[in-house]
Design an enzyme around this catalytic site. Sequence first.
Site, mmCIF file in Angstrom:
data_model
loop_
_atom_site.group_PDB
_atom_site.id
_atom_site.type_symbol
_atom_site.label_atom_id
_atom_site.label_comp_id
_atom_site.label_asym_id
_atom_site.label_seq_id
_atom_site.Cartn_x
_atom_site.Cartn_y
_atom_site.Cartn_z
ATOM 1 N N TYR A 100 -56.066 -9.392 13.684
ATOM 2 C CA TYR A 100 -55.132 -8.318 13.046
ATOM 3 C C TYR A 100 -54.805 -9.024 11.598
ATOM 4 C CZ TYR A 100 -50.544 -5.671 12.280
ATOM 5 O OH TYR A 100 -49.618 -5.139 11.885
ATOM 6 N N TYR A 123 -47.272 -2.915 24.014
ATOM 7 C CA TYR A 123 -47.346 -4.260 23.650
ATOM 8 C C TYR A 123 -45.791 -4.590 23.118
ATOM 9 C CZ TYR A 123 -47.909 -7.924 20.216
ATOM 10 O OH TYR A 123 -47.718 -9.089 19.415
ATOM 11 N N HIS A 124 -45.479 -3.703 22.178
ATOM 12 C CA HIS A 124 -44.197 -4.221 21.409
ATOM 13 C C HIS A 124 -42.848 -4.151 22.370
ATOM 14 C CE1 HIS A 124 -47.254 -2.415 18.742
ATOM 15 N NE2 HIS A 124 -46.701 -2.975 17.820
ATOM 16 N N LYS A 157 -29.168 -7.979 9.184
ATOM 17 C CA LYS A 157 -30.343 -7.914 9.182
ATOM 18 C C LYS A 157 -31.008 -7.229 7.809
ATOM 19 C CE LYS A 157 -33.733 -8.020 11.596
ATOM 20 N NZ LYS A 157 -34.297 -9.626 11.259
ATOM 21 N N ASP A 191 -37.406 -5.894 7.294
ATOM 22 C CA ASP A 191 -37.659 -6.663 8.308
ATOM 23 C C ASP A 191 -36.983 -5.988 9.930
ATOM 24 O OD1 ASP A 191 -38.280 -8.807 10.230
ATOM 25 O OD2 ASP A 191 -36.657 -9.921 9.758
ATOM 26 N N HIS A 236 -37.723 -7.186 13.061
ATOM 27 C CA HIS A 236 -37.721 -8.079 14.067
ATOM 28 C C HIS A 236 -36.187 -8.146 14.485
ATOM 29 C CE1 HIS A 236 -41.387 -9.701 12.456
ATOM 30 N NE2 HIS A 236 -41.696 -9.954 13.591
HETATM 31 C C1 B12 Z 1 -41.552 -10.527 18.982
HETATM 32 C C2 B12 Z 1 -42.231 -10.413 17.679
HETATM 33 C C3 B12 Z 1 -42.485 -9.251 17.099
HETATM 34 C C4 B12 Z 1 -41.803 -8.109 17.763
HETATM 35 C C5 B12 Z 1 -40.484 -7.681 17.392
HETATM 36 C C6 B12 Z 1 -39.521 -7.180 18.411
HETATM 37 C C7 B12 Z 1 -38.346 -7.078 18.080
HETATM 38 N N1 B12 Z 1 -37.709 -5.828 18.243
HETATM 39 O O1 B12 Z 1 -37.527 -8.069 17.565
HETATM 40 C C8 B12 Z 1 -42.934 -6.994 17.188
HETATM 41 C C9 B12 Z 1 -44.215 -6.857 18.172
HETATM 42 C C10 B12 Z 1 -42.449 -5.576 16.938
HETATM 43 C C11 B12 Z 1 -43.402 -7.548 15.894
HETATM 44 C C12 B12 Z 1 -43.693 -6.945 14.784
HETATM 45 C C13 B12 Z 1 -44.375 -7.475 13.763
HETATM 46 N N2 B12 Z 1 -44.261 -8.931 13.371
HETATM 47 CO CO1 B12 Z 1 -43.631 -10.422 14.379
HETATM 48 N N3 B12 Z 1 -43.207 -11.696 15.676
HETATM 49 C C14 B12 Z 1 -42.891 -11.749 16.810
HETATM 50 C C15 B12 Z 1 -42.862 -13.061 17.312
HETATM 51 C C16 B12 Z 1 -43.713 -13.184 18.314
HETATM 52 C C17 B12 Z 1 -41.405 -13.473 18.036
HETATM 53 C C18 B12 Z 1 -40.077 -13.502 17.484
HETATM 54 C C19 B12 Z 1 -38.804 -13.351 18.305
HETATM 55 O O2 B12 Z 1 -38.446 -12.252 18.794
HETATM 56 N N4 B12 Z 1 -38.502 -14.490 18.914
HETATM 57 C C20 B12 Z 1 -37.395 -14.283 20.015
HETATM 58 C C21 B12 Z 1 -36.169 -14.623 19.080
HETATM 59 C C22 B12 Z 1 -34.997 -14.723 20.141
HETATM 60 O O3 B12 Z 1 -36.293 -15.663 18.540
HETATM 61 P P1 B12 Z 1 -35.725 -15.954 16.745
HETATM 62 O O4 B12 Z 1 -35.719 -14.527 16.282
HETATM 63 O O5 B12 Z 1 -36.644 -16.776 16.060
HETATM 64 O O6 B12 Z 1 -34.290 -16.403 17.101
HETATM 65 C C23 B12 Z 1 -33.986 -17.492 17.390
HETATM 66 C C24 B12 Z 1 -33.929 -18.403 16.134
HETATM 67 O O7 B12 Z 1 -34.708 -18.090 14.938
HETATM 68 C C25 B12 Z 1 -32.342 -18.040 15.634
HETATM 69 N N5 B12 Z 1 -32.002 -17.009 15.024
HETATM 70 C C26 B12 Z 1 -32.577 -15.831 14.706
HETATM 71 N N6 B12 Z 1 -31.856 -15.093 13.993
HETATM 72 C C27 B12 Z 1 -30.738 -15.562 13.808
HETATM 73 C C28 B12 Z 1 -29.404 -15.136 13.313
HETATM 74 C C29 B12 Z 1 -28.418 -16.065 13.419
HETATM 75 C C30 B12 Z 1 -27.077 -15.413 12.887
HETATM 76 C C31 B12 Z 1 -28.521 -17.117 14.158
HETATM 77 C C32 B12 Z 1 -27.240 -18.027 14.109
HETATM 78 C C33 B12 Z 1 -29.694 -17.652 14.747
HETATM 79 C C34 B12 Z 1 -30.603 -16.713 14.642
HETATM 80 O O8 B12 Z 1 -31.621 -17.967 17.020
HETATM 81 C C35 B12 Z 1 -32.516 -17.368 17.802
HETATM 82 C C36 B12 Z 1 -32.678 -18.181 19.429
HETATM 83 O O9 B12 Z 1 -33.463 -19.446 19.256
HETATM 84 C C37 B12 Z 1 -42.927 -13.917 16.114
HETATM 85 C C38 B12 Z 1 -43.566 -15.200 16.326
HETATM 86 C C39 B12 Z 1 -42.881 -16.288 16.877
HETATM 87 N N7 B12 Z 1 -43.291 -16.617 18.111
HETATM 88 O O10 B12 Z 1 -41.772 -16.490 16.667
HETATM 89 C C40 B12 Z 1 -43.721 -12.814 15.208
HETATM 90 C C41 B12 Z 1 -43.743 -12.704 13.846
HETATM 91 C C42 B12 Z 1 -42.219 -12.967 13.258
HETATM 92 N N8 B12 Z 1 -44.162 -11.647 13.370
HETATM 93 C C43 B12 Z 1 -44.632 -11.608 12.265
HETATM 94 C C44 B12 Z 1 -45.209 -10.048 11.462
HETATM 95 C C45 B12 Z 1 -45.833 -10.491 10.497
HETATM 96 C C46 B12 Z 1 -45.076 -8.862 12.230
HETATM 97 C C47 B12 Z 1 -45.295 -7.561 11.422
HETATM 98 C C48 B12 Z 1 -44.705 -7.437 10.063
HETATM 99 C C49 B12 Z 1 -46.635 -7.508 11.624
HETATM 100 C C50 B12 Z 1 -47.060 -6.268 10.578
HETATM 101 N N9 B12 Z 1 -47.689 -6.743 9.606
HETATM 102 O O11 B12 Z 1 -46.878 -5.016 10.852
HETATM 103 C C51 B12 Z 1 -44.606 -6.761 12.540
HETATM 104 C C52 B12 Z 1 -43.819 -5.541 11.826
HETATM 105 C C53 B12 Z 1 -42.449 -5.783 12.089
HETATM 106 C C54 B12 Z 1 -41.303 -5.245 11.485
HETATM 107 N N10 B12 Z 1 -40.806 -4.081 11.398
HETATM 108 O O12 B12 Z 1 -40.577 -5.845 10.640
HETATM 109 C C55 B12 Z 1 -44.844 -12.679 11.603
HETATM 110 C C56 B12 Z 1 -43.691 -13.011 10.193
HETATM 111 C C57 B12 Z 1 -44.562 -13.767 9.140
HETATM 112 C C58 B12 Z 1 -43.743 -14.425 8.349
HETATM 113 N N11 B12 Z 1 -42.464 -14.907 8.545
HETATM 114 O O13 B12 Z 1 -44.279 -15.296 7.651
HETATM 115 C C59 B12 Z 1 -44.518 -13.835 12.786
HETATM 116 C C60 B12 Z 1 -44.031 -15.057 12.487
HETATM 117 C C61 B12 Z 1 -45.717 -13.976 13.535
HETATM 118 C C62 B12 Z 1 -46.843 -14.646 12.607
HETATM 119 N N12 B12 Z 1 -47.104 -15.973 12.695
HETATM 120 O O14 B12 Z 1 -47.460 -13.837 11.812
HETATM 121 N N13 B12 Z 1 -43.156 -8.909 16.071
#
Ligand code: B12
Lengths: 334, 666
Positions: free
Chosen positions: B17, B171-172, B537, B541, B543
């Site tokens: 991808y 998947y999503h 948000k 984005d 996510h």
């Molecule tokens: C799940 C996921 C998705 C899901 C999202 C589902 C959803 N509704 O959230 C799906 C499959 C839909 C998706 C799609 C896409 N994704 Co995505 N996704 C991920 C993934 C695997 C995990 C993110 C996640 O949800 N983690 C679980 C949550 C709980 O963790 P978190 O958000 O990081 O939050 C933690 C901390 O960061 C923090 N935190 C976060 N937010 C906040 C806010 C506050 C106030 C506080 C205090 C703390 C805090 O606390 C949380 C607890 O630990 C990441 C990679 C990864 N493993 O991290 C890629 C990732 C974020 N995705 C990515 C991409 C590119 C996409 C797409 C844009 C791809 C595309 N071109 O179409 C698409 C489109 C999404 C869109 N519309 O924007 C990239 C972003 C690249 C970048 N930043 O440079 C990543 C990093 C993957 C990669 N390496 O390529 N994705």
Amino acid sequence: MPSLSADSRRGVEELAASVQRGERSALAEALNLLDDRRDSARERSAKLVHLLQGNALDLGAHIIGMTGPPGVGKSSLGACLISEWRRRGMTVGVLAVDPSSPLSGGALLGDRLRLHSNSDDRGVFFRSLSSRGHYGGLSAEVWPMCQVMASAFDVVMIETVGVGQREIDISRMCDTTCFVAQPGSGDSIQSLKAGILEVPHILVVNKSDMGAIATRTASELAGALTSEHPDGAWRVPILSTSATQGKGISELADCLKVHFQNLLQNKLLKHRRRGYQAHWIVSRLREEFGSHGVERLGGEAAIAEQIQSETPDLYSQYDALRRQLTGCDTTNKS
Amino acid sequence: MNNETIQRDRPWLMRTYSGHSSARASNELYRTNLSRGQTGLSVAFDLPTQTGYDSDHPLARGEVGKVGVPIDHIGDMETLFDEIPLGEMNTSMTINATAPWLLALYVAVAERQGVDPVSLQGTTQNDVLKEYLSRGTYIFPPSPSVRLTTDLILYTVEHIPKWNPTNICSYHLQEAGATPTQELAYALSSAIAILDAVRDSGQVSADRFHDVVGRISFFVNAGIRFVEETCKMRAFVQLWDELAGERYGVEDPKKRRFRYGVQVNSLGLTESQPENNVQRIVLEMLAVTLSKNARARAIQLPAWNEALGLPRPWDQQWALRMQQVLALETDILEYGDLLDGSPVIEAKVTDMIASARQEMLEIDSRGGMVACIESGYVKRELVESHTRRMLGIESGELPIVGVNCFKESAQSPLTAGDESGILHVDSTVESEQIASLKAFRTNRSEINVADALKALRAAAKHGENIMPPSIACAKAGVTTGEWSEELRQIFGEYRAPTGVDINRAQQGSSEALELTRARVQRTGEELGRPLRLLIGKPGLDGHSNGAEQIAVKGRDAGFEIVYEGIRLTPAQIARAAQEEGVHLIGLSVLSGSHLELVEAIHLELTAIGASHIPIVIGGIIPEDDAKLLVKKGLKAVFTPKDSDMNDIMDRMVDIIRETNGLEPDV
Ligand code: B12
Ligand SMILES: Nc1nc2c(ncn2[C@@H]2O[C@H](COP(=O)(O)OP(=O)(O)O)[C@@H](O)[C@H]2O)c(=O)[nH]1
Ligand SMILES: [Mg+2]
């Protein structure tokens, strides 16, 4: 330790003046202040309301209550009304009270966008409130906050969930109470008949896009209503709206306006609002001293009568009564 | 053993991808990938393209070319496939709300290449329903979205018969926390919603309709519990076969076959000890290859650095090599189905089918998938499942190596070096794209554009198929933003339910949470009112997981949470923070545009006199950027490494205390 809240930057006089000019940052600060339960804030709150209330209580904005069960479309309808009022050049303040009443604190407030999404429009101000454990009632901050908003906007709209007791609360605060009913739900009709539902000034059956079932509900409601509102001089209209299709909105806005004008023409507004003020004061006294305390002051009716005759000044009036019960001054406790 | 007698199955399609920066850069990437043995293309578009904005739209600021390739018009599409013969290619496009438009551009480019559209092969994801639930790139309300989806399906069945018009995605859903049962039930209920709409459109004969059923394909997830996941695939096969037969009367077994592509689970890939992700990815790939009768048709794998940022070409090559090793070196393709007849597998599959059926009935009784999206039911169920997952990680019941156990680690050489192990998109990409867009606009015939848009509007209004006028628009030089705006005018825009209003009873409690709760309450009392947190948000984005989980946890910890979902403008966020009188703004940005967005929010807050409100941010924020943000005044930066959410809550309380002049309380 004295803690200067990050936004308490101006004096109360200046704050009041800025609120009256409709300055948004001042408005936010004023609402924060009224929400502040510290003794140190109480004095400033009292002064702020004193500066703002005066004439505002007797004239001021149209205060509208939107109530009804969860999910009937109060927020959606509110959004439509806001657009309509903005089109008519009116400014709007909104207080949205969150229905969940958590005991352990904590709340999710997420109705803003449904109600208003145009971030450029300076003519609308939205504050959410959690119900903060007040089962069956609006918490004490709502009325003073409503006063502040009323001094800055043409319309103040309060959204609450109406189940049983709560819409009584809201009807003791608003010039016009509007009950929104769900098509096909017999509940509202039953409660109306049983007298549980305080009679609203306007009944709205929303989701008219659902068709026949909505029409039927409207006619059932018509059957359950005694045509004259207990307030007198008002026949309760039943309107149909569809928030999703934008239907019936200007009719509703017109109807709200007619009711307000009716209050003004019949010179009812002043008496009504002073009555609400009395209701708020009595409720607070009752919370602190019980019904017994209220009786010692001669009972609700006597208090209300006294409030009616005074110049409105919420906290001073309240404190004066409170002093009668405690025999000491409470305003300078800190 | 005699090698010559061994029959090997044909391997699945291997994809990566990818797409970033510009059409030119992505084209080069594709050609390299193809030369390295990749057998199909999988295009990632940037967020403005996916949500229907031109690169020069204010909402696109900071997002152009970041997470995918920007496609503004036919010129970009032509560059993207330069020297790639579309007649021979199998192209998968992850595109949804704007799927009809991107397919129109693809068809128009094919024609320019001299290729007859009839021969085109590939897939448009074209599943908007899951966008409301997880992926976030929806534009219009559900009902017109379903109509656009069915228009595309109806068009391809007639004119591009080898095209997979829609990839129903589970998947999503797993990426948003779904259990296997939920994945099965929600994906199949979505398929029902779409197929019913196609059938009831009155535009297909019964015969043709069976072809439509036969063209439906799926895009499925495979998580780390790979035995269960294999069973899930077998359950899908069985349930789909039944559904196609019973509900839609399809008799031809070929048209009842569950055809699916896979991307393996990325949610479980970690920032800590990122090398462990390689094992995870390989094991997950087994889930969708082991059982021949439920084997994936196409696979794409994430890279080891998934949770760090965007993968570089080398990272993607590594992921591709994993597939090649499995397909070519191992003997997996030499046997029939390994699991047929296993009573253990059989029992598990039966179980999963039963629970999926039950949830499908629930959806049905609530008026079907579309109604359940509108009412917020499905979204709440997903948030709840994800909350359970997070609680499992928190308590250690769900072990994640390197995250909640075996945390000690030697320094990883993978993340050393100048790039810190990820791809950095050049910041000049956006301005170059905008310049080329402007040049494109000056070189087209405005009259042709206006005429084409007029025809588009008419078709949209009168319920005619959207594809033919869209193809005409593509040829006339209409832009992505213009096509979308025309339809926005007619269909309106939509905000999906956030689902965070889940039941508190589901939450469980822990000592750590109790302690935090007491601090939140105490601090609220000291400040005179309950602590308020705005979770914002900004940008395009989608996510939402992180924001949702912080919202749920924050409420449980006693905060009053203001959260309004994805895709807010900096102005909306600043304004909400002020009007709601919050003590803290918590932003969540995973799309990589954090620097631009934070700056914009700072400006908005200052403009309205609310710059005193402290800000924290969470998401995918590379370390260097984190330092920069702190320098610009942000109070804290959280990344996936901060997996202890109670700790995050505590740190937010610290920040609120500090900015309000309260002394430390612990
Ligand atoms: C799940 C996921 C998705 C899901 C999202 C589902 C959803 N509704 O959230 C799906 C499959 C839909 C998706 C799609 C896409 N994704 Co995505 N996704 C991920 C993934 C695997 C995990 C993110 C996640 O949800 N983690 C679980 C949550 C709980 O963790 P978190 O958000 O990081 O939050 C933690 C901390 O960061 C923090 N935190 C976060 N937010 C906040 C806010 C506050 C106030 C506080 C205090 C703390 C805090 O606390 C949380 C607890 O630990 C990441 C990679 C990864 N493993 O991290 C890629 C990732 C974020 N995705 C990515 C991409 C590119 C996409 C797409 C844009 C791809 C595309 N071109 O179409 C698409 C489109 C999404 C869109 N519309 O924007 C990239 C972003 C690249 C970048 N930043 O440079 C990543 C990093 C993957 C990669 N390496 O390529 N994705
Ligand atoms: N069909 C229909 N749905 C509506 C209408 N008004 C609101 N809704 C929907 O009803 C649900 C609840 O609306 P909301 O405004 O949040 O209701 P509230 O809880 O009373 O504030 C949402 O899904 C709305 O889209 C209407 O007029 N017709
Ligand atoms: Mg509401």
